[in-house]
Enzyme design. Structure first.
Site, short mmCIF file in Angstrom:
data_model
loop_
_atom_site.label_atom_id
_atom_site.label_comp_id
_atom_site.label_asym_id
_atom_site.label_seq_id
_atom_site.Cartn_x
_atom_site.Cartn_y
_atom_site.Cartn_z
NE ARG A 1 -2.76 2.57 3.09
CZ ARG A 1 -3.92 2.94 3.60
NH1 ARG A 1 -4.87 2.07 3.76
NH2 ARG A 1 -4.11 4.17 3.96
NE ARG B 1 -6.20 6.70 -0.59
CZ ARG B 1 -6.34 6.86 0.73
NH1 ARG B 1 -6.93 5.94 1.45
NH2 ARG B 1 -5.89 7.93 1.31
CG ASP C 1 -8.23 3.02 1.96
OD1 ASP C 1 -7.57 2.72 2.97
OD2 ASP C 1 -8.78 4.12 1.80
CG ASP D 1 -11.59 2.39 5.07
OD1 ASP D 1 -10.46 2.35 5.60
OD2 ASP D 1 -11.92 3.23 4.22
N1 ROI Z 1 -12.87 8.26 -3.51
C1 ROI Z 1 -13.47 7.21 -4.08
N2 ROI Z 1 -14.29 7.39 -5.12
N3 ROI Z 1 -13.29 5.94 -3.61
C2 ROI Z 1 -12.46 5.69 -2.56
O1 ROI Z 1 -12.32 4.51 -2.15
C3 ROI Z 1 -11.84 6.77 -1.93
N4 ROI Z 1 -11.02 6.61 -0.84
C4 ROI Z 1 -10.43 7.62 -0.23
C5 ROI Z 1 -10.59 9.04 -0.71
C6 ROI Z 1 -9.22 9.57 -1.10
C7 ROI Z 1 -11.17 9.87 0.40
N5 ROI Z 1 -11.45 9.15 -1.88
C8 ROI Z 1 -12.06 8.08 -2.45
O2 ROI Z 1 -9.69 7.39 0.82
#
Ligand code: ROI
Length: 166
Positions: free
Chosen positions: A83, A92, A95, A97
């Site tokens: 990552r 990134r 991610d 979450d």
């Molecule tokens: N924007 C989108 N469309 N999808 C994401 O997973 C995502 N993840 C983030 C940020 C940069 C806030 N924007 C994102 O962490």
């Protein structure tokens, strides 16, 4: 066993492959079984616009782990994807979450559950509706479908399914 909802996202280094591989890696988390995984969606970035579109998905897991141990396992997967995260709200490779963990509400240095941005984000709400149309948002128990009308319409219009079965 607790039902946990995980958000997956990538916009670097072949994002679709990053998310598909991560979906398979969820099967390797100890004490945890993936129950349902959404389609893969393409979404416009939330945050700085000078970055590629994202690939997003949502997974429903059943787990014996605590939220912290589940987070450890998700961070192991993120690290295997080497990552990179160049700047806050920037691009990134992967991610992962924790969006929800049963009806748990917590706010620690490492974890905020429910995810504080969940309900403002088309790329988490719509994939979750796909796999759990009757989901109610804890702790208030609000039907998920009721918040679709308050999502940014530009983001909704830009969201599209790019692959049905990850
Ligand atoms: N924007 C989108 N469309 N999808 C994401 O997973 C995502 N993840 C983030 C940020 C940069 C806030 N924007 C994102 O962490």
């Amino acid at each position: 066993m607790t039902e946990a909802i995980i958000g997956l996202g990538s916009n670097l280094e072949h994002p679709e492959e990053q998310v598909r591989t991560a979906c398979r890696e969820l099967c390797g988390i100890p004490g945890t079984v993936p129950v349902r995984i959404s389609s893969l969606y393409s979404s416009v970035p939330v945050g700085p616009q000078d970055q590629p579109d994202f690939v997003n998905a949502v997974a429903l897991l059943r787990t014996e782990l605590t939220p912290e141990l589940l987070l450890d396992a998700l961070q192991d997967i993120e690290n295997r994807h080497r990552r990179v995260r160049m700047r806050h709200w920037g691009p990134r490779t992967l991610d992962l979450d924790i969006l929800f963990f049963g009806s748990t509400v917590m706010d620690t240095a490492r974890l905020r559950i429910p995810h504080p941005e969940f309900r403002n984000r088309v790329f988490t709400v719509i994939p979750l509706l796909e796999i759990l149309p009757d989901f109610r948002i804890p702790p208030e128990n609000i039907p998920l479908r009721d918040i679709v009308g308050s999502l940014p319409s530009r983001d909704l219009e830009a969201l599209s399914i790019i692959r049905k079965n990850p």
